[in-house]
Design a protein around this motif. Structure first.
Motif, PDB file in Angstrom:
ATOM      1  N   VAL A 145       0.849  -1.189   0.000  1.00  0.00           N
ATOM      2  CA  VAL A 145       0.000   0.000   0.000  1.00  0.00           C
ATOM      3  C   VAL A 145       0.885   1.239   0.000  1.00  0.00           C
ATOM      4  CG1 VAL A 145      -1.873   1.201   1.165  1.00  0.00           C
ATOM      5  CG2 VAL A 145      -1.670  -1.290   1.402  1.00  0.00           C
ATOM      6  N   GLY A 146       0.718   2.061  -1.014  1.00  0.00           N
ATOM      7  CA  GLY A 146       1.488   3.293  -1.091  1.00  0.00           C
ATOM      8  C   GLY A 146       1.021   4.140  -2.250  1.00  0.00           C
ATOM      9  N   ASP A 147       1.092   5.457  -2.119  1.00  0.00           N
ATOM     10  CA  ASP A 147       0.599   6.327  -3.182  1.00  0.00           C
ATOM     11  C   ASP A 147       1.656   6.672  -4.233  1.00  0.00           C
ATOM     12  OD1 ASP A 147       2.022   7.978  -1.493  1.00  0.00           O
ATOM     13  OD2 ASP A 147       0.386   9.383  -1.128  1.00  0.00           O
ATOM     14  N   ASP A 148       2.853   6.147  -4.070  1.00  0.00           N
ATOM     15  CA  ASP A 148       3.898   6.309  -5.080  1.00  0.00           C
ATOM     16  C   ASP A 148       3.837   5.099  -6.016  1.00  0.00           C
ATOM     17  OD1 ASP A 148       6.301   6.224  -6.563  1.00  0.00           O
ATOM     18  OD2 ASP A 148       7.361   7.331  -5.009  1.00  0.00           O
ATOM     19  N   VAL A 149       3.201   5.284  -7.160  1.00  0.00           N
ATOM     20  CA  VAL A 149       2.936   4.183  -8.084  1.00  0.00           C
ATOM     21  C   VAL A 149       4.221   3.493  -8.525  1.00  0.00           C
ATOM     22  CG1 VAL A 149       1.939   3.573 -10.323  1.00  0.00           C
ATOM     23  CG2 VAL A 149       0.802   5.258  -8.881  1.00  0.00           C
ATOM     24  N   LEU A 150       5.236   4.244  -8.904  1.00  0.00           N
ATOM     25  CA  LEU A 150       6.481   3.644  -9.382  1.00  0.00           C
ATOM     26  C   LEU A 150       7.180   2.837  -8.298  1.00  0.00           C
ATOM     27  CD1 LEU A 150       7.934   6.484 -11.626  1.00  0.00           C
ATOM     28  CD2 LEU A 150       6.784   4.380 -12.335  1.00  0.00           C
ATOM     29  N   LEU A 151       7.181   3.341  -7.075  1.00  0.00           N
ATOM     30  CA  LEU A 151       7.807   2.617  -5.972  1.00  0.00           C
ATOM     31  C   LEU A 151       7.053   1.324  -5.683  1.00  0.00           C
ATOM     32  CD1 LEU A 151      10.049   2.530  -3.898  1.00  0.00           C
ATOM     33  CD2 LEU A 151       8.621   3.915  -2.383  1.00  0.00           C
ATOM     34  N   CYS A 152       5.741   1.371  -5.720  1.00  0.00           N
ATOM     35  CA  CYS A 152       4.950   0.148  -5.513  1.00  0.00           C
ATOM     36  C   CYS A 152       5.237  -0.882  -6.616  1.00  0.00           C
ATOM     37  CB  CYS A 152       3.456   0.467  -5.465  1.00  0.00           C
ATOM     38  SG  CYS A 152       2.885   1.030  -3.856  1.00  0.00           S
ATOM     39  N   GLU A 153       5.313  -0.408  -7.855  1.00  0.00           N
ATOM     40  CA  GLU A 153       5.615  -1.318  -8.961  1.00  0.00           C
ATOM     41  C   GLU A 153       6.984  -1.963  -8.781  1.00  0.00           C
ATOM     42  OE1 GLU A 153       5.157   0.829 -12.625  1.00  0.00           O
ATOM     43  OE2 GLU A 153       2.977   0.931 -12.401  1.00  0.00           O
ATOM     44  N   PHE A 154       7.983  -1.170  -8.382  1.00  0.00           N
ATOM     45  CA  PHE A 154       9.323  -1.697  -8.151  1.00  0.00           C
ATOM     46  C   PHE A 154       9.306  -2.762  -7.058  1.00  0.00           C
ATOM     47  CE2 PHE A 154      13.225  -1.532  -5.614  1.00  0.00           C
ATOM     48  CZ  PHE A 154      14.139  -1.948  -6.561  1.00  0.00           C
ATOM     49  N   ARG A 155       8.648  -2.453  -5.931  1.00  0.00           N
ATOM     50  CA  ARG A 155       8.577  -3.409  -4.823  1.00  0.00           C
ATOM     51  C   ARG A 155       7.806  -4.661  -5.220  1.00  0.00           C
ATOM     52  NH1 ARG A 155       7.317   1.068  -0.174  1.00  0.00           N
ATOM     53  NH2 ARG A 155       9.489   1.660   0.204  1.00  0.00           N
ATOM     54  N   GLU A 156       6.728  -4.476  -5.967  1.00  0.00           N
ATOM     55  CA  GLU A 156       5.937  -5.623  -6.420  1.00  0.00           C
ATOM     56  C   GLU A 156       6.777  -6.549  -7.290  1.00  0.00           C
ATOM     57  OE1 GLU A 156       1.734  -6.594  -8.709  1.00  0.00           O
ATOM     58  OE2 GLU A 156       2.199  -4.535  -8.149  1.00  0.00           O
ATOM     59  N   GLN A 157       7.517  -5.988  -8.218  1.00  0.00           N
ATOM     60  CA  GLN A 157       8.370  -6.802  -9.088  1.00  0.00           C
ATOM     61  C   GLN A 157       9.451  -7.524  -8.286  1.00  0.00           C
ATOM     62  OE1 GLN A 157       9.841  -4.129 -12.078  1.00  0.00           O
ATOM     63  NE2 GLN A 157       7.834  -3.862 -13.012  1.00  0.00           N
ATOM     64  N   ALA A 158      10.079  -6.814  -7.351  1.00  0.00           N
ATOM     65  CA  ALA A 158      11.150  -7.426  -6.550  1.00  0.00           C
ATOM     66  C   ALA A 158      10.608  -8.576  -5.707  1.00  0.00           C
ATOM     67  CB  ALA A 158      11.800  -6.370  -5.649  1.00  0.00           C
ATOM     68  N   LEU A 159       9.474  -8.382  -5.070  1.00  0.00           N
ATOM     69  CA  LEU A 159       8.893  -9.449  -4.238  1.00  0.00           C
ATOM     70  C   LEU A 159       8.373 -10.598  -5.087  1.00  0.00           C
ATOM     71  CD1 LEU A 159       7.048  -7.260  -1.595  1.00  0.00           C
ATOM     72  CD2 LEU A 159       8.982  -8.795  -1.159  1.00  0.00           C
ATOM     73  N   SER A 160       7.815 -10.296  -6.245  1.00  0.00           N
ATOM     74  CA  SER A 160       7.329 -11.346  -7.147  1.00  0.00           C
ATOM     75  C   SER A 160       8.466 -12.230  -7.621  1.00  0.00           C
ATOM     76  CB  SER A 160       6.601 -10.728  -8.338  1.00  0.00           C
ATOM     77  OG  SER A 160       5.419 -10.095  -7.920  1.00  0.00           O
ATOM     78  N   ARG A 161       9.618 -11.621  -7.905  1.00  0.00           N
ATOM     79  CA  ARG A 161      10.783 -12.412  -8.329  1.00  0.00           C
ATOM     80  C   ARG A 161      11.237 -13.368  -7.233  1.00  0.00           C
ATOM     81  NH1 ARG A 161      12.443  -7.518 -10.771  1.00  0.00           N
ATOM     82  NH2 ARG A 161      13.791  -7.043  -9.000  1.00  0.00           N
ATOM     83  N   GLN A 162      10.931 -13.042  -5.990  1.00  0.00           N
ATOM     84  CA  GLN A 162      11.299 -13.905  -4.858  1.00  0.00           C
ATOM     85  C   GLN A 162      10.236 -14.977  -4.591  1.00  0.00           C
ATOM     86  OE1 GLN A 162      14.277 -13.878  -3.235  1.00  0.00           O
ATOM     87  NE2 GLN A 162      14.806 -12.443  -4.843  1.00  0.00           N
ATOM     88  N   GLY A 163       9.166 -14.960  -5.369  1.00  0.00           N
ATOM     89  CA  GLY A 163       8.153 -15.996  -5.258  1.00  0.00           C
ATOM     90  C   GLY A 163       6.900 -15.611  -4.481  1.00  0.00           C
ATOM     91  N   PHE A 164       6.824 -14.360  -4.025  1.00  0.00           N
ATOM     92  CA  PHE A 164       5.633 -13.918  -3.309  1.00  0.00           C
ATOM     93  C   PHE A 164       4.520 -13.595  -4.295  1.00  0.00           C
ATOM     94  CE2 PHE A 164       9.135 -12.879  -0.467  1.00  0.00           C
ATOM     95  CZ  PHE A 164       8.668 -13.335   0.754  1.00  0.00           C
ATOM     96  N   SER A 165       3.293 -13.776  -3.868  1.00  0.00           N
ATOM     97  CA  SER A 165       2.128 -13.345  -4.628  1.00  0.00           C
ATOM     98  C   SER A 165       1.789 -11.943  -4.135  1.00  0.00           C
ATOM     99  CB  SER A 165       0.965 -14.307  -4.377  1.00  0.00           C
ATOM    100  OG  SER A 165      -0.192 -13.835  -5.005  1.00  0.00           O
ATOM    101  N   VAL A 166       1.972 -10.940  -4.989  1.00  0.00           N
ATOM    102  CA  VAL A 166       1.914  -9.548  -4.558  1.00  0.00           C
ATOM    103  C   VAL A 166       0.798  -8.794  -5.264  1.00  0.00           C
ATOM    104  CG1 VAL A 166       3.237  -7.409  -4.286  1.00  0.00           C
ATOM    105  CG2 VAL A 166       4.412  -9.612  -4.231  1.00  0.00           C
ATOM    106  N   VAL A 167       0.083  -7.995  -4.477  1.00  0.00           N
ATOM    107  CA  VAL A 167      -0.944  -7.097  -4.986  1.00  0.00           C
ATOM    108  C   VAL A 167      -0.620  -5.708  -4.458  1.00  0.00           C
ATOM    109  CG1 VAL A 167      -3.397  -6.520  -4.884  1.00  0.00           C
ATOM    110  CG2 VAL A 167      -2.688  -8.915  -4.995  1.00  0.00           C
ATOM    111  N   SER A 168      -0.764  -4.689  -5.317  1.00  0.00           N
ATOM    112  CA  SER A 168      -0.510  -3.307  -4.898  1.00  0.00           C
ATOM    113  C   SER A 168      -1.796  -2.503  -4.933  1.00  0.00           C
ATOM    114  CB  SER A 168       0.495  -2.630  -5.833  1.00  0.00           C
ATOM    115  OG  SER A 168       1.756  -3.198  -5.710  1.00  0.00           O
ATOM    116  N   GLU A 169      -1.924  -1.618  -3.966  1.00  0.00           N
ATOM    117  CA  GLU A 169      -3.005  -0.629  -3.957  1.00  0.00           C
ATOM    118  C   GLU A 169      -2.364   0.733  -3.725  1.00  0.00           C
ATOM    119  OE1 GLU A 169      -6.096  -0.642  -4.706  1.00  0.00           O
ATOM    120  OE2 GLU A 169      -6.579  -2.771  -4.696  1.00  0.00           O
ATOM    121  N   ASN A 170      -2.770   1.719  -4.517  1.00  0.00           N
ATOM    122  CA  ASN A 170      -2.195   3.054  -4.394  1.00  0.00           C
ATOM    123  C   ASN A 170      -3.042   3.981  -3.531  1.00  0.00           C
ATOM    124  OD1 ASN A 170      -1.383   2.262  -7.586  1.00  0.00           O
ATOM    125  ND2 ASN A 170       0.216   2.709  -6.125  1.00  0.00           N
TER     126      ASN A 170
END
Length: 77
Positions: A12-37
């Motif tokens: 959860v964060g209002d910085d869209v680019l930062l959320c996308e970066f974190r989502e990609q990094a966690l997804s690469r580690q095998g987590f199932s990630v959902v972002s909300e801005n």
């Protein structure tokens, strides 16, 4: 890749680019990630879905991270 079967993370964060970066990094580690801005959208999502981990920004428009966390705890009680 780390073995993290079925671990769902809500970012959860209002910085869209930062959320996308974190989502990609966690997804690469095998987590199932959902972002909300929007913290309000995230609270609504939490009423309908289960997550193992919620990661929130502290400085968000409309509802800061501490207030958001308090609302999550109240929702879960």
């Amino acid at each position: 890749m780390t073995d993290v079967p079925n671990v769902r993370v809500l970012l959860v964060g209002d910085d869209v680019l930062l959320c996308e970066f974190r989502e990609q990094a966690l997804s690469r580690q095998g987590f199932s990630v959902v972002s909300e801005n929007s913290p309000h959208d995230a609270l609504e999502r939490l009423t309908n879905e289960d997550f193992d981990v919620v990661v929130s920004d502290l400085n968000m428009a409309g509802l800061d991270g501490l207030a958001f966390t308090q609302r999550v705890l109240e929702q879960r009680a």
